[in-house]
Design a protein around this motif. Structure first.
Motif, mmCIF file in Angstrom:
data_model
loop_
_atom_site.group_PDB
_atom_site.id
_atom_site.type_symbol
_atom_site.label_atom_id
_atom_site.label_comp_id
_atom_site.label_asym_id
_atom_site.label_seq_id
_atom_site.Cartn_x
_atom_site.Cartn_y
_atom_site.Cartn_z
ATOM 1 N N GLN A 58 3.428 -88.417 -11.646
ATOM 2 C CA GLN A 58 2.504 -87.706 -12.521
ATOM 3 C C GLN A 58 1.071 -88.226 -12.336
ATOM 4 N N ASN A 60 -0.184 -89.515 -9.591
ATOM 5 C CA ASN A 60 -0.662 -88.987 -8.307
ATOM 6 C C ASN A 60 -1.076 -87.523 -8.432
ATOM 7 N N GLN A 61 -0.278 -86.721 -9.128
ATOM 8 C CA GLN A 61 -0.592 -85.301 -9.298
ATOM 9 C C GLN A 61 -1.883 -85.126 -10.097
ATOM 10 N N SER A 63 -4.307 -87.276 -10.405
ATOM 11 C CA SER A 63 -5.432 -87.752 -9.590
ATOM 12 C C SER A 63 -5.872 -86.674 -8.600
ATOM 13 N N ASN A 64 -4.912 -86.003 -7.978
ATOM 14 C CA ASN A 64 -5.247 -84.912 -7.051
ATOM 15 C C ASN A 64 -5.943 -83.773 -7.792
ATOM 16 N N ASP A 65 -5.417 -83.410 -8.951
ATOM 17 C CA ASP A 65 -6.044 -82.352 -9.746
ATOM 18 C C ASP A 65 -7.468 -82.744 -10.124
ATOM 19 N N ASN A 66 -7.654 -83.987 -10.521
ATOM 20 C CA ASN A 66 -8.981 -84.474 -10.911
ATOM 21 C C ASN A 66 -9.948 -84.399 -9.730
ATOM 22 N N ARG A 67 -9.491 -84.789 -8.542
ATOM 23 C CA ARG A 67 -10.330 -84.725 -7.346
ATOM 24 C C ARG A 67 -10.743 -83.288 -7.046
ATOM 25 N N GLN A 68 -9.796 -82.362 -7.166
ATOM 26 C CA GLN A 68 -10.106 -80.955 -6.909
ATOM 27 C C GLN A 68 -11.107 -80.414 -7.923
ATOM 28 N N THR A 71 -14.549 -81.754 -7.079
ATOM 29 C CA THR A 71 -15.094 -81.054 -5.916
ATOM 30 C C THR A 71 -15.604 -79.671 -6.323
#
Length: 168
Positions: A58, A60-61, A63-68, A71
């Motif tokens: 969760q 990791n997911q 963190s990826n959502d936050n990065r997107q 951006t």
């Protein structure tokens, strides 16, 4: 009494041959309880490990959502800044064109008011001799019929501002 002791033994033979209060029966129950506790502890550790693994996935997911999202926010901010700059330029151009239009309308009003009582030449509405342009919009030299500058030149061409001037 011998028969009573054999009866006693036959009833206790289902317990492994140990009398109910004997040390062997207590050790046997203790050993079963220890095995049960170990199994329960193992299941608890497995549940805990699965929970930790789920939380890690969760993280990791998210963190990826936050990065997107970051951006996307950066791109949107850049587009907003670009559009805001274009809007400022267009607003300045609109102001300049409005001022020019107002000045031209004042000139037209002035020429119309001035020529109101004067005979108009060539039906243009202007006294073309003062401007040097005939009704067709071409230069007309009153003296010689020749353009001293060579070619078709308008004597009152508008002065165009450079785009770079709008930025300051």
């Amino acid at each position: 009494m011998a028969s009573s002791s054999s009866t006693y033994r036959s009833s206790s033979s289902s317990d492994g041959g140990n009398p109910p209060g004997s040390a062997v029966a207590v050790d046997d129950r203790k050993r079963k309880r220890m095995l049960s506790n170990r199994e329960s502890a193992r299941r608890s550790r497995m549940r805990k490990q699965k929970h930790v693994d789920d939380l890690t996935a969760q993280i990791n997911q998210l963190s990826n959502d936050n990065r997107q999202i970051l951006t996307s926010l950066t791109v949107t901010t850049q587009l907003y800044t670009k559009i805001q700059a274009e809007n400022s330029i267009l607003t300045a151009q609109m102001t300049e064109l409005s001022t020019r239009l107002e000045s031209l309308n004042e000139i037209v009003d002035l020429v119309t008011a001035t020529n109101g009582g004067v005979d108009q030449i060539d039906g243009c509405g202007f006294d073309d001799r003062t401007v040097g342009i005939n009704c067709d919009g071409y230069y007309d030299d009153m003296m010689s019929g020749v353009n001293p500058w060579g070619g078709s030149v308008y004597s009152n061409q508008p002065i165009m501002a450079n785009d770079m001037m709008n930025m300051y």
